[in-house]
Design a protein around this motif. Sequence first.
Motif, PDB file in Angstrom:
ATOM      1  N   GLU A 179     -70.975  44.356  26.093  1.00 28.28           N
ATOM      2  CA  GLU A 179     -71.675  43.163  25.634  1.00 28.28           C
ATOM      3  C   GLU A 179     -72.749  43.558  24.633  1.00 28.28           C
ATOM      4  O   GLU A 179     -73.188  44.708  24.585  1.00 28.28           O
ATOM      5  CB  GLU A 179     -72.296  42.405  26.812  1.00 28.28           C
ATOM      6  N   ASP A 219     -61.653  41.411  25.002  1.00 27.85           N
ATOM      7  CA  ASP A 219     -62.589  42.058  25.924  1.00 27.85           C
ATOM      8  C   ASP A 219     -61.830  43.113  26.702  1.00 27.85           C
ATOM      9  O   ASP A 219     -60.962  42.804  27.513  1.00 27.85           O
ATOM     10  CB  ASP A 219     -63.185  41.005  26.865  1.00 27.85           C
ATOM     11  N   PHE A 234     -70.515  39.356  32.737  1.00 27.72           N
ATOM     12  CA  PHE A 234     -69.903  38.048  32.559  1.00 27.72           C
ATOM     13  C   PHE A 234     -70.528  37.279  31.397  1.00 27.72           C
ATOM     14  O   PHE A 234     -69.854  36.501  30.722  1.00 27.72           O
ATOM     15  CB  PHE A 234     -69.989  37.234  33.858  1.00 27.72           C
ATOM     16  N   ALA A 235     -71.817  37.522  31.140  1.00 25.99           N
ATOM     17  CA  ALA A 235     -72.459  36.885  29.986  1.00 25.99           C
ATOM     18  C   ALA A 235     -71.872  37.424  28.689  1.00 25.99           C
ATOM     19  O   ALA A 235     -71.655  36.670  27.723  1.00 25.99           O
ATOM     20  CB  ALA A 235     -73.969  37.128  30.029  1.00 25.99           C
ATOM     21  N   ARG A 258     -68.809  38.610  28.318  1.00 25.94           N
ATOM     22  CA  ARG A 258     -67.460  38.048  28.194  1.00 25.94           C
ATOM     23  C   ARG A 258     -67.518  36.616  27.687  1.00 25.94           C
ATOM     24  O   ARG A 258     -66.706  36.205  26.852  1.00 25.94           O
ATOM     25  CB  ARG A 258     -66.760  38.117  29.546  1.00 25.94           C
ATOM     26  N   LYS A 259     -68.473  35.843  28.194  1.00 28.02           N
ATOM     27  CA  LYS A 259     -68.605  34.453  27.749  1.00 28.02           C
ATOM     28  C   LYS A 259     -69.016  34.383  26.278  1.00 28.02           C
ATOM     29  O   LYS A 259     -68.565  33.515  25.529  1.00 28.02           O
ATOM     30  CB  LYS A 259     -69.629  33.709  28.597  1.00 28.02           C
ATOM     31  N   LYS A 263     -65.996  34.798  24.203  1.00 28.95           N
ATOM     32  CA  LYS A 263     -65.199  33.577  24.245  1.00 28.95           C
ATOM     33  C   LYS A 263     -65.804  32.502  23.353  1.00 28.95           C
ATOM     34  O   LYS A 263     -65.093  31.796  22.627  1.00 28.95           O
ATOM     35  CB  LYS A 263     -65.096  33.078  25.683  1.00 28.95           C
ATOM     36  N   ASP A 264     -67.124  32.395  23.379  1.00 27.74           N
ATOM     37  CA  ASP A 264     -67.800  31.406  22.533  1.00 27.74           C
ATOM     38  C   ASP A 264     -67.589  31.713  21.050  1.00 27.74           C
ATOM     39  O   ASP A 264     -67.396  30.810  20.232  1.00 27.74           O
ATOM     40  CB  ASP A 264     -69.297  31.373  22.844  1.00 27.74           C
ATOM     41  N   SER A 297     -59.820  33.963  22.595  1.00 26.85           N
ATOM     42  CA  SER A 297     -60.373  35.118  23.285  1.00 26.85           C
ATOM     43  C   SER A 297     -59.375  35.642  24.303  1.00 26.85           C
ATOM     44  O   SER A 297     -58.660  34.872  24.948  1.00 26.85           O
ATOM     45  CB  SER A 297     -61.679  34.743  23.986  1.00 26.85           C
TER      46      SER A 297
END
Length: 354
Positions: free
Chosen positions: A217, A257, A275-276, A278-279, A282-283, A292
């Motif tokens: 990340e 990812d 997880f942040a 990964r999000k 995706k965003d 994604s």
Amino acid sequence: MAGELSFENPDFLWLAPLALFVAWWWGRRSRPALRFSDVSRFGARPGRRATAARRGGPALRGLACLLLVVACAGPRRPDLVTQLPAKGIALVVALDVSGSMGAEDVVWTPGAPSVSRLEAARRALKLFLAGGAAPDGTAFDPRPGDAVGLVAFAAVPETVCPATLNHSVLFKVADALQPKGGADAGTNIGDSLAEAVIRLDAADQKSRVLILLSDGEHNILKEDVRDAQRPGIDRTLKPREAAQLAANLGVRVYTIDAGGDPPLGAPPDAVAQRFAGRKALKDVAEMTGGKSFQATSGAELLSAYREISLLEKTDDRAPIYRRYFDYYAWCAGAALVLLLSAHALDRTAWRTMT
């Protein structure tokens, strides 16, 4: 195999009537003469040679002029065997080379030793661009018309290969990449996206695509990195800020990812950060009209590239040819032979006295 005859400079063909003028002028020109007091003794001699001399010289020179005109027009036939593919997409791959990409935990082929995340990313990229059979037997179609560039990043992004159609060069550059650590430790996704977008903005292809592969990340904050040329000025972008830049320029971003889920027993902060991150990827994809993917094995990585290949298709072969068979040299050579032949015949077999 060659196609139909064409001309590179067809406007020169308008000069073709000049050949008739050259033949007419040569036939009308005045000839040297010898004066005889009595020509009666020549009257019974056959006139075939004189006729050939009178007509042959103008004909050969007129034909030579016509061949020179055709040579200037550039006659050629396309080599249909070596057609170029239609113009593909402009693609930049942003590849994470942070230290964690050296972890050898990717199962590329079931039953075989695991490979590093970076090595798996290289293998998948080669199949995506060059085509070939994947370990599961499925085939990738080659993409020779795509202009592809490569941005490698850890704490700082670097364009290691500008956009090129010579994919073999890009593969050699990718093979030389090694995971970074020490002062280069970190994952700067925001600036890496911006660097890749800048490269794509200079491309003239209508379709511009960015593929970002990372196992971590974004963890480089604005206050952590300063511009060495402009002290005090922040230069690090957040992933969503870079994604907005890509969206404004019409660049689609596909994110992969490769980090997987956080390990069991990981601290809550590390889990939340994973997880942040990964999000955030995706965003980024959603903001730019891309998609994604999550890939922790060779099969998942190839599945992601296979779907991207279907979403970003290139056109079939176009009527553009790698090379032509040119005939202008043959035409010019034939014209020279005709002129030399006419000159030699005028002084031998066609020599006349009037």
